[in-house]
Design a protein around this motif. Structure first.
Motif, short mmCIF file in Angstrom:
data_model
loop_
_atom_site.label_atom_id
_atom_site.label_comp_id
_atom_site.label_asym_id
_atom_site.label_seq_id
_atom_site.Cartn_x
_atom_site.Cartn_y
_atom_site.Cartn_z
N TYR A 257 0.84 -1.20 0.00
CA TYR A 257 0.00 0.00 0.00
C TYR A 257 0.87 1.25 0.00
O TYR A 257 0.69 2.16 -0.83
N LEU A 258 1.82 1.31 0.93
CA LEU A 258 2.68 2.49 1.04
C LEU A 258 3.54 2.65 -0.22
O LEU A 258 3.71 3.76 -0.73
N GLY A 259 4.08 1.53 -0.70
CA GLY A 259 4.90 1.59 -1.91
C GLY A 259 4.13 2.13 -3.09
O GLY A 259 4.64 2.95 -3.86
N TYR A 260 2.89 1.67 -3.24
CA TYR A 260 2.06 2.17 -4.34
C TYR A 260 1.84 3.68 -4.19
O TYR A 260 1.93 4.43 -5.17
N GLN A 261 1.53 4.12 -2.98
CA GLN A 261 1.31 5.56 -2.75
C GLN A 261 2.54 6.37 -3.14
O GLN A 261 2.43 7.41 -3.79
N TRP A 262 3.71 5.89 -2.73
CA TRP A 262 4.95 6.61 -3.04
C TRP A 262 5.26 6.60 -4.53
O TRP A 262 5.62 7.62 -5.10
N ILE A 263 5.12 5.44 -5.16
CA ILE A 263 5.40 5.36 -6.60
C ILE A 263 4.43 6.22 -7.38
O ILE A 263 4.82 6.95 -8.29
N HIS A 264 3.17 6.14 -7.03
CA HIS A 264 2.15 6.93 -7.72
C HIS A 264 2.46 8.43 -7.62
O HIS A 264 2.42 9.15 -8.62
N GLY A 265 2.79 8.89 -6.41
CA GLY A 265 3.11 10.30 -6.22
C GLY A 265 4.39 10.70 -6.93
O GLY A 265 4.45 11.74 -7.59
N GLY A 266 5.42 9.88 -6.81
CA GLY A 266 6.70 10.20 -7.43
C GLY A 266 6.64 10.19 -8.94
O GLY A 266 7.14 11.10 -9.61
N LEU B 111 15.02 15.84 -5.86
CA LEU B 111 15.01 14.93 -4.71
C LEU B 111 13.62 14.41 -4.35
O LEU B 111 13.47 13.22 -4.03
N VAL B 112 12.62 15.26 -4.37
CA VAL B 112 11.28 14.84 -3.94
C VAL B 112 10.69 13.78 -4.86
O VAL B 112 10.34 12.69 -4.40
N PRO B 113 10.56 14.03 -6.17
CA PRO B 113 9.94 12.99 -7.00
C PRO B 113 10.74 11.70 -7.07
O PRO B 113 10.17 10.60 -6.99
N TRP B 114 12.06 11.81 -7.21
CA TRP B 114 12.87 10.59 -7.29
C TRP B 114 12.95 9.89 -5.95
O TRP B 114 12.98 8.65 -5.88
N GLY B 115 12.97 10.65 -4.87
CA GLY B 115 12.93 10.05 -3.54
C GLY B 115 11.64 9.28 -3.33
O GLY B 115 11.65 8.15 -2.81
N GLU B 116 10.52 9.86 -3.73
CA GLU B 116 9.24 9.17 -3.60
C GLU B 116 9.23 7.89 -4.42
O GLU B 116 8.78 6.84 -3.95
N LEU B 117 9.70 7.95 -5.65
CA LEU B 117 9.72 6.77 -6.52
C LEU B 117 10.61 5.68 -5.93
O LEU B 117 10.21 4.50 -5.86
N LEU B 118 11.80 6.04 -5.47
CA LEU B 118 12.72 5.04 -4.93
C LEU B 118 12.23 4.44 -3.61
O LEU B 118 12.39 3.24 -3.38
N VAL B 119 11.62 5.26 -2.77
CA VAL B 119 11.02 4.73 -1.53
C VAL B 119 9.94 3.72 -1.89
O VAL B 119 9.87 2.63 -1.31
N GLY B 120 9.09 4.07 -2.85
CA GLY B 120 8.03 3.16 -3.28
C GLY B 120 8.57 1.85 -3.81
O GLY B 120 8.07 0.77 -3.46
N LEU B 121 9.60 1.90 -4.65
CA LEU B 121 10.20 0.68 -5.18
C LEU B 121 10.80 -0.18 -4.07
O LEU B 121 10.64 -1.40 -4.05
N GLY B 122 11.50 0.48 -3.15
CA GLY B 122 12.09 -0.25 -2.03
C GLY B 122 11.05 -0.96 -1.19
O GLY B 122 11.24 -2.11 -0.79
N THR C 93 13.20 -4.26 -0.62
CA THR C 93 14.64 -4.06 -0.75
C THR C 93 15.06 -2.91 0.15
O THR C 93 14.57 -1.79 -0.01
N PHE C 94 15.97 -3.20 1.08
CA PHE C 94 16.37 -2.20 2.07
C PHE C 94 15.11 -1.57 2.68
O PHE C 94 14.97 -0.35 2.76
N THR C 95 14.21 -2.43 3.09
CA THR C 95 12.87 -2.04 3.52
C THR C 95 12.90 -1.02 4.65
O THR C 95 12.19 -0.02 4.60
N THR C 96 13.72 -1.28 5.66
CA THR C 96 13.75 -0.38 6.81
C THR C 96 14.26 1.00 6.41
O THR C 96 13.71 2.01 6.83
N PHE C 97 15.29 1.04 5.57
CA PHE C 97 15.83 2.32 5.11
C PHE C 97 14.79 3.06 4.26
O PHE C 97 14.59 4.26 4.42
N ALA C 98 14.13 2.33 3.36
CA ALA C 98 13.10 2.95 2.52
C ALA C 98 11.98 3.51 3.39
O ALA C 98 11.51 4.63 3.15
N ALA C 99 11.57 2.75 4.40
CA ALA C 99 10.51 3.23 5.30
C ALA C 99 10.96 4.47 6.07
O ALA C 99 10.19 5.42 6.24
N LEU C 100 12.21 4.47 6.52
CA LEU C 100 12.74 5.63 7.25
C LEU C 100 12.76 6.87 6.36
O LEU C 100 12.35 7.96 6.79
#
Length: 168
Positions: free
Chosen positions: A22-31, A81-92, A97-104
């Motif tokens: 759910y969170l990954g989709y939200q981040w990817i969609h926004g990014g 940083l914002v759009p690419w950060g959102e996309l990468l967090v969503g992918l993670g 992949t590096f789930t805890t870091f992506a969540a942080l």
């Protein structure tokens, strides 16, 4: 008891997959929307700075000072940083992949948005992310972390063993 369950239980790991997806989709969609739609953070930043005044400011003065003194003058950096950060967090999160870091990093962005006076889904996303952060490695158990984290541990252990042999 709940922390132990989140960190060790297979059912918890499965539930966390749902949170991650759910969170990954939200981040990817926004990014992705920002990357493909042309993103300019200057209006958002100016709006947040404007919310720092009045009888009941939605943005605290220290945060508005950061936005005005650093973020706005460096808006071109934030536009990347914002759009690419959102996309990468969503992918993670989706891939585990590096789930805890992506969540942080996702939580850090959510708090930045909240500090800027934007509520939307950010508070809900922070709450779900807390469960992922507390769960630690178990949150990525059903993801690529299952392969990546043991590999990194082995590599790190080998380097430590080699360094120990050299110093002994």
């Amino acid at each position: 008891m709940v922390v132990k369950w989140l960190r060790e239980n297979n059912v918890a790991a499965g539930l966390l997959v749902l949170f991650r997806l759910y969170l990954g989709y939200q981040w990817i969609h926004g990014g992705w929307g920002k990357i493909t739609g042309g993103f300019d953070a200057s209006g958002f930043l100016q709006g947040a700075i404007g919310k720092a005044s009045g009888d009941h400011p939605a943005v605290q003065a220290w945060w508005a000072g950061f936005l005005e003194g650093f973020a706005l003058p460096n808006v071109d950096l934030f536009n990347v940083l914002v759009p690419w950060g959102e996309l990468l967090v969503g992918l993670g999160l989706i891939l585990g992949t590096f789930t805890t870091f992506a969540a942080l990093m996702g939580s850090t962005m959510n708090f930045a948005f909240l500090f800027s006076g934007t509520v939307s889904t950010n508070a809900q996303m922070v709450l779900l992310t807390v469960f992922i952060l507390v769960a630690g490695a178990n949150a990525g158990k059903y993801g690529l972390d299952r392969i990546i984290l043991p590999y990194i541990r082995r590599k790190t252990m080998n380097k430590e063993e080699k360094a120990h042999k050299v110093t002994v």
